[in-house]
Design a protein around this motif. Structure first.
Motif, PDB file in Angstrom:
ATOM      1  N   THR A 263       0.832  -1.214   0.000  1.00 13.86           N
ATOM      2  CA  THR A 263       0.000   0.000   0.000  1.00 13.86           C
ATOM      3  C   THR A 263       0.861   1.256   0.000  1.00 13.86           C
ATOM      4  O   THR A 263       0.578   2.228  -0.724  1.00 13.86           O
ATOM      5  N   GLN A 264       1.921   1.256   0.802  1.00  8.09           N
ATOM      6  CA  GLN A 264       2.808   2.423   0.853  1.00  8.09           C
ATOM      7  C   GLN A 264       3.480   2.674  -0.496  1.00  8.09           C
ATOM      8  O   GLN A 264       3.593   3.823  -0.938  1.00  8.09           O
ATOM      9  N   VAL A 265       3.912   1.590  -1.139  1.00  5.65           N
ATOM     10  CA  VAL A 265       4.559   1.757  -2.448  1.00  5.65           C
ATOM     11  C   VAL A 265       3.562   2.273  -3.473  1.00  5.65           C
ATOM     12  O   VAL A 265       3.874   3.155  -4.291  1.00  5.65           O
ATOM     13  N   GLU A 266       2.337   1.734  -3.462  1.00  7.23           N
ATOM     14  CA  GLU A 266       1.312   2.203  -4.398  1.00  7.23           C
ATOM     15  C   GLU A 266       1.000   3.673  -4.184  1.00  7.23           C
ATOM     16  O   GLU A 266       0.830   4.430  -5.158  1.00  7.23           O
ATOM     17  N   ASN A 267       0.925   4.095  -2.929  1.00  6.20           N
ATOM     18  CA  ASN A 267       0.714   5.524  -2.640  1.00  6.20           C
ATOM     19  C   ASN A 267       1.888   6.361  -3.135  1.00  6.20           C
ATOM     20  O   ASN A 267       1.704   7.463  -3.669  1.00  6.20           O
ATOM     21  N   GLY A 268       3.095   5.830  -2.958  1.00  9.86           N
ATOM     22  CA  GLY A 268       4.270   6.542  -3.458  1.00  9.86           C
ATOM     23  C   GLY A 268       4.248   6.705  -4.962  1.00  9.86           C
ATOM     24  O   GLY A 268       4.607   7.767  -5.503  1.00  9.86           O
ATOM     25  N   VAL A 269       3.813   5.648  -5.664  1.00 17.23           N
ATOM     26  CA  VAL A 269       3.704   5.730  -7.129  1.00 17.23           C
ATOM     27  C   VAL A 269       2.694   6.800  -7.524  1.00 17.23           C
ATOM     28  O   VAL A 269       2.933   7.607  -8.439  1.00 17.23           O
ATOM     29  N   SER A 270       1.559   6.849  -6.839  1.00 16.72           N
ATOM     30  CA  SER A 270       0.519   7.838  -7.165  1.00 16.72           C
ATOM     31  C   SER A 270       1.029   9.259  -6.949  1.00 16.72           C
ATOM     32  O   SER A 270       0.830  10.145  -7.793  1.00 16.72           O
ATOM     33  N   LEU A 271       1.717   9.483  -5.833  1.00 15.00           N
ATOM     34  CA  LEU A 271       2.244  10.828  -5.552  1.00 15.00           C
ATOM     35  C   LEU A 271       3.317  11.221  -6.564  1.00 15.00           C
ATOM     36  O   LEU A 271       3.368  12.367  -7.024  1.00 15.00           O
ATOM     37  N   ALA A 272       4.188  10.257  -6.910  1.00 14.12           N
ATOM     38  CA  ALA A 272       5.248  10.552  -7.886  1.00 14.12           C
ATOM     39  C   ALA A 272       4.656  10.871  -9.253  1.00 14.12           C
ATOM     40  O   ALA A 272       5.152  11.752  -9.979  1.00 14.12           O
ATOM     41  N   LYS A 273       3.578  10.176  -9.627  1.00 12.96           N
ATOM     42  CA  LYS A 273       2.934  10.463 -10.917  1.00 12.96           C
ATOM     43  C   LYS A 273       2.259  11.826 -10.897  1.00 12.96           C
ATOM     44  O   LYS A 273       2.233  12.527 -11.917  1.00 12.96           O
ATOM     45  N   MET A 274       1.728  12.209  -9.744  1.00  8.02           N
ATOM     46  CA  MET A 274       1.155  13.555  -9.639  1.00  8.02           C
ATOM     47  C   MET A 274       2.225  14.615  -9.876  1.00  8.02           C
ATOM     48  O   MET A 274       1.996  15.603 -10.580  1.00  8.02           O
ATOM     49  N   LEU A 275       3.402  14.402  -9.294  1.00  6.41           N
ATOM     50  CA  LEU A 275       4.495  15.357  -9.497  1.00  6.41           C
ATOM     51  C   LEU A 275       4.898  15.408 -10.958  1.00  6.41           C
ATOM     52  O   LEU A 275       5.108  16.494 -11.526  1.00  6.41           O
ATOM     53  N   LEU A 276       5.002  14.254 -11.604  1.00  5.47           N
ATOM     54  CA  LEU A 276       5.377  14.226 -13.016  1.00  5.47           C
ATOM     55  C   LEU A 276       4.334  14.933 -13.870  1.00  5.47           C
ATOM     56  O   LEU A 276       4.682  15.688 -14.795  1.00  5.47           O
ATOM     57  N   CYS A 277       3.068  14.722 -13.573  1.00  2.00           N
ATOM     58  CA  CYS A 277       2.005  15.404 -14.328  1.00  2.00           C
ATOM     59  C   CYS A 277       2.098  16.915 -14.156  1.00  2.00           C
ATOM     60  O   CYS A 277       1.923  17.681 -15.115  1.00  2.00           O
ATOM     61  N   GLN A 278       2.376  17.346 -12.936  1.00  2.00           N
ATOM     62  CA  GLN A 278       2.501  18.786 -12.680  1.00  2.00           C
ATOM     63  C   GLN A 278       3.671  19.366 -13.464  1.00  2.00           C
ATOM     64  O   GLN A 278       3.572  20.457 -14.054  1.00  2.00           O
ATOM     65  N   LEU A 279       4.801  18.664 -13.499  1.00  2.00           N
ATOM     66  CA  LEU A 279       5.966  19.149 -14.246  1.00  2.00           C
ATOM     67  C   LEU A 279       5.702  19.174 -15.745  1.00  2.00           C
ATOM     68  O   LEU A 279       6.230  20.033 -16.462  1.00  2.00           O
ATOM     69  N   CYS A 280       4.867  18.234 -16.223  1.00  2.00           N
ATOM     70  CA  CYS A 280       4.572  18.170 -17.654  1.00  2.00           C
ATOM     71  C   CYS A 280       3.437  19.109 -18.057  1.00  2.00           C
ATOM     72  O   CYS A 280       3.115  19.209 -19.245  1.00  2.00           O
ATOM     73  N   GLY A 281       2.804  19.755 -17.088  1.00  2.00           N
ATOM     74  CA  GLY A 281       1.713  20.663 -17.399  1.00  2.00           C
ATOM     75  C   GLY A 281       0.390  19.961 -17.626  1.00  2.00           C
ATOM     76  O   GLY A 281      -0.509  20.526 -18.262  1.00  2.00           O
ATOM     77  N   MET A 282       0.239  18.750 -17.101  1.00  2.00           N
ATOM     78  CA  MET A 282      -1.015  18.008 -17.234  1.00  2.00           C
ATOM     79  C   MET A 282      -1.773  18.048 -15.911  1.00  2.00           C
ATOM     80  O   MET A 282      -1.184  18.366 -14.866  1.00  2.00           O
ATOM     81  N   PRO A 283      -3.068  17.733 -15.919  1.00  2.00           N
ATOM     82  CA  PRO A 283      -3.805  17.620 -14.654  1.00  2.00           C
ATOM     83  C   PRO A 283      -3.143  16.587 -13.752  1.00  2.00           C
ATOM     84  O   PRO A 283      -2.729  15.518 -14.209  1.00  2.00           O
ATOM     85  N   ILE A 284      -3.042  16.897 -12.467  1.00  2.00           N
ATOM     86  CA  ILE A 284      -2.280  16.015 -11.576  1.00  2.00           C
ATOM     87  C   ILE A 284      -2.957  14.666 -11.390  1.00  2.00           C
ATOM     88  O   ILE A 284      -2.296  13.693 -10.993  1.00  2.00           O
TER      89      ILE A 284
END
Length: 497
Positions: A263-284
């Protein structure tokens, strides 16, 4: 056939509109560079600097101004004073009076001296009396015409002029201003390069962090499957009476721990993807999938490690170029300040039009005149204001040079530290590979021993934990190698794309 088409349409309509988007590292970089606000700001600054440079070039060229105006005066300009106007207005009266007195006196003298008879004198007096009014009227008319001729009628004044100014020598100020404009444009280029490098560095970090977390997610799933299988085996053994309930509880605790880790790793993946989306200019919350998520060798770095030294970094780093631009601008600022207190020479030429015509007796017509000249400005005394300002500007230049030297020293340290981290990361990866091989063998032996009944449940759980740690450390070591090499390239000023 119609039924097949209908089924196809229904299947297409069932597909969600917000489908998962597949992203590669290059596409992430492209989107980040396109949408990054700071890079866009730097590009706009470049446009400002380019236009400023073009504007500075115009200082060498002649400038032409057109002026025009109208003024109404409550009084007109008078060349004659009121006394002179009064004298001219009564010119005939005064002349006629003096002429009449003179003729009367002359006739009386001639009669008294017997030159003429009294009758002749009386006749001459009658003639003079008739001439005086005519002379008076004619003289007054002449005086009035002179008064009218001297009127300027300047209550309504129209003016227009065309003025040309050509700098000849401005103390070097124009040259310095153009150099500052050129340096400023170079500075904006360096800012764009710096922000681009930083953006790509952040994107690569976020991208490979997600890939490593996805590998850890797979590892966590594998570990969960291992402990679940062990739990099933232990439950069977409990039913057969060859294992105790305590052994089952120990394994259940490990299953819960494995589920929590997943569960912790899955949450980490979700948060990391949110950061990547923000850097790419996409909806988080955009549903994305990375191209390298499922590649087993994605974290295996086969690229050649960057090579270079501090001198290479000093030549390539955009930050140092920006600081050097600041030093050059400061030097040219000193030249501009110095130019303010040096002699300045400019050529002027123009054409002035006025109504009334100042050059033809204030005639009510437009008329103009050409003019050309040279203007020289020589500062003589300013209480050492220029000296103080030049000293202050030179001190600012010295500060900028010290900041540049300090940055060079820090870059030398950065290069050494980054090179050391790359070497250290490679050593850790080699050690992690060896530990993984040993952990795999240890787990194989533990499982085999457990099946043969020569090893306890706790021994198998210890082997599984060691296997998980070794695999996790290997993933960390692999991502560390990739990110340290990326950081070294950034520190050396090499292109990251």
């Amino acid at each position: 056939m119609k039924n097949v088409a209908a089924i196809f349409i229904l299947l297409c309509s069932a597909v969600p509109s917000d489908a998962q988007q597949m992203l590669s590292l290059d596409s992430c970089r492209a989107m980040a560079l396109r949408n990054n606000k700071q890079i866009n700001i730097a590009r706009l600054k470049k446009d400002v600097a380019t236009n400023t440079r073009k504007a500075a070039r115009t200082k060498y060229l002649p400038h032409i101004d057109v002026l025009g105006g109208y003024e109404f005066m409550s009084k007109e300009i008078s060349i004659l004073n009121n006394e002179q106007k009064g004298v001219l207005g009564s010119l005939g009266t005064t002349a006629a009076g003096e002429l009449g007195n003179t003729m009367s006196s002359a006739i009386t003298d001639m009669v008294s001296q017997g030159v003429i008879s009294p009758q002749t004198g009386e006749a001459l007096g009658n003639i003079a009396g008739k001439l005086v009014p005519g002379i008076q009227n004619a003289g007054n008319a002449i005086g009035k015409s002179i008064n009218d001729a001297f009127r300027t009628d300047t209550r309504n004044i129209f003016t227009a002029s065309v003025m040309l100014r050509q700098p000849i020598f401005m103390g070097g100020g124009i040259v310095a201003a153009n150099k500052i404009a050129d340096i400023s444009e170079q500075l904006t280029d360096n800012e764009i390069t710096s922000r681009t490098q930083n953006t790509i560095y952040d994107i690569d970090n976020a991208y490979w962090t997600i890939v490593s977390l996805k590998h850890k997610e797979k590892l966590a799933n594998s570990y969960l499957n291992l402990v679940k299988k062990l739990s099933d085996d232990v439950q069977k053994m409990i039913k057969e009476g060859v294992a105790t309930r305590a052994d089952g509880l120990k394994v259940d605790v490990k299953v819960n721990e494995a589920e929590m880790q997943l569960t912790q790793v899955e949450n980490g993946v979700s948060l990391a993807k949110m950061l990547l989306c923000q850097l790419c200019g996409m909806p988080i919350n955009k549903d994305i999938k990375l191209e390298d998520e499922d590649r087993e060798d994605a974290l295996t770095d086969n690229s050649i490690a960057p090579s270079g030294n501090a001198e290479t970094a000093k030549e390539n780093r955009a930050e140092l170029k920006i600081l050097q631009n600041a030093v050059d601008i400061s030097k040219q600022t000193t030249n501009i300040i110095r130019a303010t207190y040096l002699p300045q020479v400019a050529l002027t030429a123009g054409y002035l039009v006025t109504n009334p015509n100042l050059y033809n007796g204030f005639e009510k017509k437009f008329s103009g005149v050409w003019n050309i000249g040279v203007i020289m400005r020589i500062p003589v005394w300013n209480w050492f204001e220029g000296t103080y300002k030049i000293r202050a500007s030179k001190t600012a230049t010295t500060i900028a040079m010290l900041e540049l030297d300090e940055a060079r020293e820090k870059i030398e340290l950065q290069v050494s530290q980054s090179s050391f981290k790359v070497s250290e990361a490679n050593k850790r990866l080699n050690m992690a590979n060896k530990n993984t091989e040993r952990a795999d063998e240890n787990l194989r032996c533990a499982n085999l021993g457990f099946k043969e009944g020569v090893m306890e449940v706790s021994d198998v759980m210890a082997a599984q934990t060691a296997w998980l740690q070794a695999r996790s450390q290997k993933i960390d070591a692999e991502i560390d190698v990739k990110l340290t090499q990326l950081n070294l390239k950034k520190v050396l000023g090499e292109s990251l794309y």
